[in-house]
Design a protein around this motif. Sequence first.
Motif, PDB file in Angstrom:
ATOM      1  N   SER A  97     -33.177  45.672 -60.321  1.00 43.44           N
ATOM      2  CA  SER A  97     -33.105  45.008 -59.022  1.00 43.44           C
ATOM      3  C   SER A  97     -33.190  43.502 -59.213  1.00 43.44           C
ATOM      4  O   SER A  97     -33.934  43.016 -60.064  1.00 43.44           O
ATOM      5  N   TYR A  99     -33.707  40.098 -56.607  1.00 40.61           N
ATOM      6  CA  TYR A  99     -34.031  39.793 -55.213  1.00 40.61           C
ATOM      7  C   TYR A  99     -34.698  38.424 -55.151  1.00 40.61           C
ATOM      8  O   TYR A  99     -35.214  37.911 -56.146  1.00 40.61           O
ATOM      9  N   PHE A 100     -34.655  37.847 -53.968  1.00 41.20           N
ATOM     10  CA  PHE A 100     -35.372  36.597 -53.725  1.00 41.20           C
ATOM     11  C   PHE A 100     -36.800  36.923 -53.337  1.00 41.20           C
ATOM     12  O   PHE A 100     -37.043  37.767 -52.478  1.00 41.20           O
ATOM     13  N   TRP A 101     -37.755  36.264 -53.944  1.00 47.34           N
ATOM     14  CA  TRP A 101     -39.157  36.418 -53.576  1.00 47.34           C
ATOM     15  C   TRP A 101     -39.817  35.050 -53.659  1.00 47.34           C
ATOM     16  O   TRP A 101     -39.850  34.435 -54.720  1.00 47.34           O
ATOM     17  N   LYS A 102     -40.283  34.583 -52.516  1.00 45.15           N
ATOM     18  CA  LYS A 102     -40.948  33.290 -52.403  1.00 45.15           C
ATOM     19  C   LYS A 102     -40.091  32.169 -52.991  1.00 45.15           C
ATOM     20  O   LYS A 102     -40.568  31.326 -53.733  1.00 45.15           O
ATOM     21  N   GLU A 104     -37.679  32.247 -55.189  1.00 39.06           N
ATOM     22  CA  GLU A 104     -37.202  32.398 -56.568  1.00 39.06           C
ATOM     23  C   GLU A 104     -36.427  33.703 -56.719  1.00 39.06           C
ATOM     24  O   GLU A 104     -36.723  34.690 -56.059  1.00 39.06           O
ATOM     25  N   GLU A 106     -35.911  36.951 -58.603  1.00 48.52           N
ATOM     26  CA  GLU A 106     -36.737  37.824 -59.443  1.00 48.52           C
ATOM     27  C   GLU A 106     -35.882  38.993 -59.942  1.00 48.52           C
ATOM     28  O   GLU A 106     -34.903  39.365 -59.317  1.00 48.52           O
ATOM     29  N   GLU A 110     -37.050  49.258 -60.897  1.00 46.42           N
ATOM     30  CA  GLU A 110     -37.675  50.011 -59.813  1.00 46.42           C
ATOM     31  C   GLU A 110     -37.175  51.451 -59.812  1.00 46.42           C
ATOM     32  O   GLU A 110     -36.174  51.772 -60.448  1.00 46.42           O
ATOM     33  N   PHE A 135     -46.485  47.220 -52.965  1.00 44.12           N
ATOM     34  CA  PHE A 135     -45.772  45.972 -52.694  1.00 44.12           C
ATOM     35  C   PHE A 135     -46.301  45.333 -51.409  1.00 44.12           C
ATOM     36  O   PHE A 135     -46.641  46.024 -50.452  1.00 44.12           O
ATOM     37  N   GLU A 136     -46.315  44.009 -51.401  1.00 45.20           N
ATOM     38  CA  GLU A 136     -46.725  43.278 -50.202  1.00 45.20           C
ATOM     39  C   GLU A 136     -45.785  43.590 -49.036  1.00 45.20           C
ATOM     40  O   GLU A 136     -46.214  43.781 -47.907  1.00 45.20           O
ATOM     41  N   GLU A 139     -39.863  47.968 -49.525  1.00 45.10           N
ATOM     42  CA  GLU A 139     -38.556  48.299 -48.964  1.00 45.10           C
ATOM     43  C   GLU A 139     -38.678  49.624 -48.227  1.00 45.10           C
ATOM     44  O   GLU A 139     -39.156  50.610 -48.779  1.00 45.10           O
TER      45      GLU A 139
END
Length: 163
Positions: A97, A99-102, A104, A106, A110, A135-136, A139
Motif C-alpha cells: 500500500s 498512501y498519504f499520512w500526515k 508524507e 508512506e 497490509e 490504526f488511528e 480503512e
Amino acid sequence: MKMDWLSQRCQLPAVQSCSRPGCFTLLLAMSLSLLMYPVLKSLALQVHSAITGSYISGTHSIAFINCPNEQIAKDIARAIMDKKLAACVNILPRSSSMYFWKGEIEEATEVLLLVKTRTSKIPELSDYVRSMHPFEIPEFISLPIDQGNPLYLKWIEEGVPDK
C-alpha cells in the motif's frame, strides 16, 4: 400617474390565503408523503421481492478493511464473526500500500479483509471495527451488492441476523 393607470389596467386577482382546513391537510399529506417516500419504497421492494422471489439490490454489502498484519486481520475477522456481524470474512494475503499520512507518502504491507454482510449491519460493523482496530484511522469502505448468486445471498441473510 402612469403607475396608477397601469395598476388599474392590469389588475391581478387577489391572492387567496390557505385558511381552509382542507388546504392545510393537503399540504400536510404531501409533506408526509415526501418524507415517507424512502420507507414506502423499501417496503414496496420487499413486498415485490417476497412475491416474485427476486433480489433487492443493495440488501447485502461487502466491506473492505485493511489490517497491518495477518494476526490482527485474523483477530478482527474472528471478532466480527463471533458478534455475527458477517456471514463470511475473506483474509487476502499481504499487499503493498502507498498512501498519504500526515503530509508524507508512506508505504506499508497490509492484509485485506473482505466482509460479506447485510447492508443494515454496516454502521454497527464500522463502529465495532473502529473500536478494536490498531490504526488511528482504519480503512472501512463498504459497497452494496447489486446482484449475485441468489443461494449465496440467502446464505448471507441466514448467517447474519437482522436484529
